[in-house]
Design a protein around this motif. Sequence first.
Motif, PDB file in Angstrom:
ATOM      1  N   ASP A  76     -14.615  -1.130   7.788  1.00  0.00           N
ATOM      2  CA  ASP A  76     -13.968  -2.435   7.933  1.00  0.00           C
ATOM      3  C   ASP A  76     -12.477  -2.314   7.605  1.00  0.00           C
ATOM      4  O   ASP A  76     -12.046  -2.581   6.480  1.00  0.00           O
ATOM      5  CB  ASP A  76     -14.630  -3.459   7.005  1.00  0.00           C
ATOM      6  N   PRO A  77     -11.662  -1.886   8.587  1.00  0.00           N
ATOM      7  CA  PRO A  77     -10.237  -1.643   8.319  1.00  0.00           C
ATOM      8  C   PRO A  77      -9.476  -2.922   8.003  1.00  0.00           C
ATOM      9  O   PRO A  77      -9.713  -3.966   8.610  1.00  0.00           O
ATOM     10  CB  PRO A  77      -9.741  -1.025   9.635  1.00  0.00           C
ATOM     11  N   LYS A  78      -8.554  -2.839   7.044  1.00  0.00           N
ATOM     12  CA  LYS A  78      -7.763  -3.994   6.621  1.00  0.00           C
ATOM     13  C   LYS A  78      -6.280  -3.605   6.535  1.00  0.00           C
ATOM     14  O   LYS A  78      -5.792  -3.175   5.476  1.00  0.00           O
ATOM     15  CB  LYS A  78      -8.263  -4.512   5.262  1.00  0.00           C
ATOM     16  N   PRO A  79      -5.559  -3.749   7.623  1.00  0.00           N
ATOM     17  CA  PRO A  79      -4.120  -3.394   7.614  1.00  0.00           C
ATOM     18  C   PRO A  79      -3.316  -4.161   6.572  1.00  0.00           C
ATOM     19  O   PRO A  79      -2.402  -3.591   5.955  1.00  0.00           O
ATOM     20  CB  PRO A  79      -3.675  -3.757   9.034  1.00  0.00           C
ATOM     21  N   LEU A  80      -3.630  -5.440   6.352  1.00  0.00           N
ATOM     22  CA  LEU A  80      -2.883  -6.217   5.370  1.00  0.00           C
ATOM     23  C   LEU A  80      -3.138  -5.714   3.951  1.00  0.00           C
ATOM     24  O   LEU A  80      -2.252  -5.777   3.094  1.00  0.00           O
ATOM     25  CB  LEU A  80      -3.232  -7.701   5.474  1.00  0.00           C
ATOM     26  N   LEU A  81      -4.327  -5.229   3.708  1.00  0.00           N
ATOM     27  CA  LEU A  81      -4.633  -4.660   2.399  1.00  0.00           C
ATOM     28  C   LEU A  81      -3.790  -3.409   2.163  1.00  0.00           C
ATOM     29  O   LEU A  81      -3.274  -3.180   1.066  1.00  0.00           O
ATOM     30  CB  LEU A  81      -6.124  -4.337   2.294  1.00  0.00           C
ATOM     31  N   THR A  82      -3.637  -2.602   3.206  1.00  0.00           N
ATOM     32  CA  THR A  82      -2.788  -1.413   3.105  1.00  0.00           C
ATOM     33  C   THR A  82      -1.333  -1.813   2.882  1.00  0.00           C
ATOM     34  O   THR A  82      -0.640  -1.241   2.023  1.00  0.00           O
ATOM     35  CB  THR A  82      -2.915  -0.573   4.390  1.00  0.00           C
ATOM     36  N   ARG A  83      -0.891  -2.811   3.626  1.00  0.00           N
ATOM     37  CA  ARG A  83       0.502  -3.260   3.503  1.00  0.00           C
ATOM     38  C   ARG A  83       0.803  -3.798   2.102  1.00  0.00           C
ATOM     39  O   ARG A  83       1.869  -3.535   1.531  1.00  0.00           O
ATOM     40  CB  ARG A  83       0.773  -4.345   4.544  1.00  0.00           C
ATOM     41  N   ASP A  84      -0.146  -4.560   1.533  1.00  0.00           N
ATOM     42  CA  ASP A  84       0.098  -5.259   0.267  1.00  0.00           C
ATOM     43  C   ASP A  84      -0.458  -4.524  -0.948  1.00  0.00           C
ATOM     44  O   ASP A  84      -0.560  -5.103  -2.028  1.00  0.00           O
ATOM     45  CB  ASP A  84      -0.501  -6.667   0.322  1.00  0.00           C
ATOM     46  N   SER A  85      -0.833  -3.264  -0.768  1.00  0.00           N
ATOM     47  CA  SER A  85      -1.395  -2.501  -1.874  1.00  0.00           C
ATOM     48  C   SER A  85      -0.457  -2.503  -3.079  1.00  0.00           C
ATOM     49  O   SER A  85       0.749  -2.285  -2.955  1.00  0.00           O
ATOM     50  CB  SER A  85      -1.659  -1.063  -1.439  1.00  0.00           C
ATOM     51  N   GLY A  86      -0.995  -2.796  -4.252  1.00  0.00           N
ATOM     52  CA  GLY A  86      -0.220  -2.845  -5.477  1.00  0.00           C
ATOM     53  C   GLY A  86       0.285  -4.222  -5.835  1.00  0.00           C
ATOM     54  O   GLY A  86       0.742  -4.448  -6.972  1.00  0.00           O
TER      55      GLY A  86
END
Length: 479
Positions: A76-86
């Motif tokens: 379940d890929p989540k580009p926004l999760l990658t972008r907002d990590s941290g």
Amino acid sequence: MKNHACHRFQRALSRRELLQTSASGFGMLALAGLLADEAKAAENPLAPKKPHFPAKAKRVIFLFMHGGPSQVDTFDPKPLLTRDSGKPYSGQRPRVVFAQTGNLLGSPWKFNHYGKCGTEVSDLFPNVAQCVDEMCVIRSLHGSNPAHGGALLKVHTGTDVGIRPSMGSWAVYGLGTENQNLPGYVTICPTLGHGGVQNWSSAFLPAWTQGTPIGNASVKAKEAKLAHLGNADASAALQRLQLDNLHALDSEQLSHWGVDPVLEGRIQSFELAFRMQVEAPKLMDISGETQATLDMYGIDKDPTDNFGRQCLLARRFCEAGVRFVQVTHSYKWDQHGDLKNGHTRNAAEVDKPIAGLLKDLKQRGLLEDTLVLWGGEFGRTPTAQGGDGRDHNPHGFTMWMAGGGVNPGTTYGSTDDYGWFAEGDKCHIHDLHATMLHLLGIDHTKLTYRYAGRDYRLTDVEGVVAAKVLKDPSSLKLV
């Protein structure tokens, strides 16, 4: 008159006269057939039974990942999760959480499109990713319990508030099994924790629907055995005599006291154990498999040998006519910390064997009518715990199905932008069970058992078949 009577007797009957004069005979033949079927069923309750409507799947293999794989790191890929990590998570959180978590944690793995369908899978599963054209990835699962014990019971039995029959037991109760010399339900190296035997229990269903364990999670698959299978102290003839005498005593008991499901179940279990002595050891012996097959499952190689053997045994038992087989990878997916190393190690153990199982089933013509189900008891949070771990998340997670009438090369449902809550085409555990039973040709609302004054079923009073998961949604019209 006599000659006239003889002439009438010899005259050929019309079709109308034949039906008129023999209709009652047809009825008696039908009644005799029904009574014979009932007698056969009473003698052997594991005998195959007709489904409610034509089934797409004849059998089920459940690949259970005990501990809870992370949906946002697998399917379940989540580009926004990658972008907002941290960054801090500002969205809605569950009212009840298993433990506190911190900021958002992006996946350390990349996702890529695979197959003709283009389904995205993370780098954790390079081999399974090659099989996505056979799969329907359900990204909107949700349950109700954030603790392992309750969540395992929910997935396996449909409830987390009591002891109920497992889904394998329901399948065998409704359909029987295709091989009378083997159990209808086998669980390979099952976990003894988080509910333990209750996860493959028959509960109040007849004892012959109980799952039969082969080893347990603490035993290597290479050493896993069916308990009490052989009898070195008694020949087959002596065992048969003992069983006949025991059966006579039990029958006398039943004639005095009436129906006793526990006693009847015990009789059937003794008879099945006797029959299994011949066939089961052959199935457990994989020495006759080709080297190419062993390599496909990763057998005799690290780190895939253990789970590869379990998957190969699952194929062999299904091929031999067992109705429901569970394979458990236990208890390894609970990464509250050290997510990258833990999930990397776990996926390396199961990725090749799972892909090998799917390919092997397909090349043998078994995938078409074998339903393969993959998943854990819940998913993980998109927020961090223990530095680089994730906590339990039953509110939105992923499982997938393959074969057995599943709409291949598709995804179903979705979670929110960060992967915390199921949103689109939400699929509750009851819906998953209803869909599984539908593919087996069973209307989940009609598969019931009377106990303690009410009719129970796997889906309790809920459950809706996920039509988009089906290759043939028109089959819903048969319900």
